[in-house]
Design a protein around this motif. Structure first.
Motif, short mmCIF file in Angstrom:
data_model
loop_
_atom_site.label_atom_id
_atom_site.label_comp_id
_atom_site.label_asym_id
_atom_site.label_seq_id
_atom_site.Cartn_x
_atom_site.Cartn_y
_atom_site.Cartn_z
N THR A 175 0.84 -1.19 0.00
CA THR A 175 0.00 0.00 0.00
C THR A 175 0.88 1.25 0.00
O THR A 175 2.03 1.21 0.47
N VAL A 176 0.36 2.31 -0.53
CA VAL A 176 0.93 3.64 -0.34
C VAL A 176 -0.14 4.49 0.32
O VAL A 176 -1.33 4.34 0.02
N THR A 177 0.30 5.34 1.23
CA THR A 177 -0.65 6.12 2.04
C THR A 177 -0.33 7.60 1.95
O THR A 177 0.84 7.99 2.01
N GLY A 178 -1.38 8.39 1.84
CA GLY A 178 -1.22 9.84 1.79
C GLY A 178 -1.26 10.34 0.36
O GLY A 178 -2.01 9.81 -0.47
N GLU A 179 -0.46 11.36 0.10
CA GLU A 179 -0.41 11.96 -1.23
C GLU A 179 1.01 11.88 -1.76
O GLU A 179 1.97 12.04 -1.00
N PRO A 180 1.18 11.65 -3.06
CA PRO A 180 2.53 11.64 -3.61
C PRO A 180 3.18 13.02 -3.53
O PRO A 180 2.49 14.05 -3.55
N VAL A 181 4.51 13.01 -3.41
CA VAL A 181 5.28 14.26 -3.37
C VAL A 181 5.26 14.93 -4.74
O VAL A 181 5.20 16.15 -4.86
N GLU A 182 5.30 14.11 -5.80
CA GLU A 182 5.30 14.64 -7.16
C GLU A 182 4.75 13.57 -8.09
O GLU A 182 4.81 12.38 -7.79
N MET A 183 4.18 14.04 -9.20
CA MET A 183 3.69 13.12 -10.23
C MET A 183 4.07 13.68 -11.59
O MET A 183 4.04 14.90 -11.78
N GLY A 184 4.42 12.80 -12.49
CA GLY A 184 4.77 13.27 -13.83
C GLY A 184 5.18 12.13 -14.73
O GLY A 184 4.88 10.95 -14.45
N TYR A 185 5.86 12.50 -15.80
CA TYR A 185 6.27 11.52 -16.80
C TYR A 185 7.79 11.55 -16.95
O TYR A 185 8.38 12.63 -17.06
N ILE A 235 17.60 10.93 -3.75
CA ILE A 235 16.61 11.96 -3.42
C ILE A 235 15.70 11.51 -2.29
O ILE A 235 14.83 12.25 -1.86
N GLY A 236 15.91 10.27 -1.81
CA GLY A 236 15.13 9.78 -0.67
C GLY A 236 13.66 9.58 -0.97
O GLY A 236 12.81 9.72 -0.09
N LEU A 237 13.35 9.23 -2.21
CA LEU A 237 11.94 9.02 -2.59
C LEU A 237 11.81 7.71 -3.35
O LEU A 237 12.78 7.18 -3.90
N ILE A 238 10.58 7.20 -3.35
CA ILE A 238 10.28 5.96 -4.05
C ILE A 238 9.26 6.25 -5.14
O ILE A 238 8.25 6.91 -4.90
N LEU A 256 5.93 9.90 -6.99
CA LEU A 256 7.02 9.82 -6.01
C LEU A 256 6.47 9.94 -4.60
O LEU A 256 5.66 10.83 -4.31
N TRP A 257 6.95 9.05 -3.72
CA TRP A 257 6.45 8.97 -2.35
C TRP A 257 7.61 8.95 -1.38
O TRP A 257 8.70 8.47 -1.71
N LYS A 258 7.36 9.43 -0.16
CA LYS A 258 8.33 9.25 0.92
C LYS A 258 8.36 7.76 1.27
O LYS A 258 7.32 7.09 1.24
N PRO A 259 9.55 7.22 1.64
CA PRO A 259 9.65 5.77 1.91
C PRO A 259 8.65 5.29 2.95
O PRO A 259 8.12 4.18 2.84
N GLU A 260 8.35 6.13 3.95
CA GLU A 260 7.44 5.68 5.02
C GLU A 260 5.99 5.55 4.53
O GLU A 260 5.15 4.99 5.24
N ALA A 261 5.70 6.06 3.35
CA ALA A 261 4.34 5.94 2.81
C ALA A 261 4.05 4.53 2.30
O ALA A 261 2.89 4.17 2.09
#
Ligand SMILES: [Zn+2]
Ligand SMILES: [Zn+2]
Length: 144
Positions: free
Chosen positions: A19-29, A91-94, A48-53
């Protein structure tokens, strides 16, 4: 308990669930050669999500990892080969592929690595030559 929305994702066969929870940090192509080669598609829609999401619910032992470069650790299901997500330690994101998130309202804001595009998309969104400065890129924009 938080009241943030969770989205359930699975690989192609369903052996791996997360699962991913919350809102993504960024979205794009992303138009880079690595994403195209890995995904076997002309462009890759990312969120893109924070790892804890991210929480693995099932099939953690079934997740394979390949990193061609230290920037991207690409994860897939060992049974079906279906892609899951990509860790970007720098960048510390997934990156969870938007295609795995049918319930998320996908609202892309940017195109990255557009200098490598093989499928120009004239949708009026900003086109980064490579990556934004905060992600280690030049921050330069280019024309559609
Ligand atoms: Zn699978
Ligand atoms: Zn890419």
């Amino acid at each position: 308990m938080s009241n943030e929305k969770s989205y359930t994702c699975s690989c192609f066969c369903g052996a791996v669930q997360f699962t991913v929870t919350g809102e993504p940090v960024e979205m794009g192509y992303c138009h880079c050669e690595s994403c195209r080669h890995w995904s076997a598609g002309p462009v890759n829609a990312f969120t893109l999500w924070k790892p804890e999401a991210i929480k693995i619910l099932q099939g953690a032992d079934n997740i394979g990892t390949y990193n061609k470069t230290p920037a991207s650790y690409r994860k897939w299901c060992k049974t079906c080969g279906g892609h899951l997500f990509t860790e970007h330690p720098g960048i510390g994101l997934i990156d969870v592929y938007a295609a795995l998130l049918p319930e998320l309202t996908y609202t892309p804001r940017v195109h990255v690595h557009y200098q490598e595009t093989v499928l120009p998309l004239r949708d009026g969104l900003p086109k980064m030559k490579d990556l934004p400065k905060e992600m280690g890129g030049s921050g330069e924009s280019i024309n559609e």
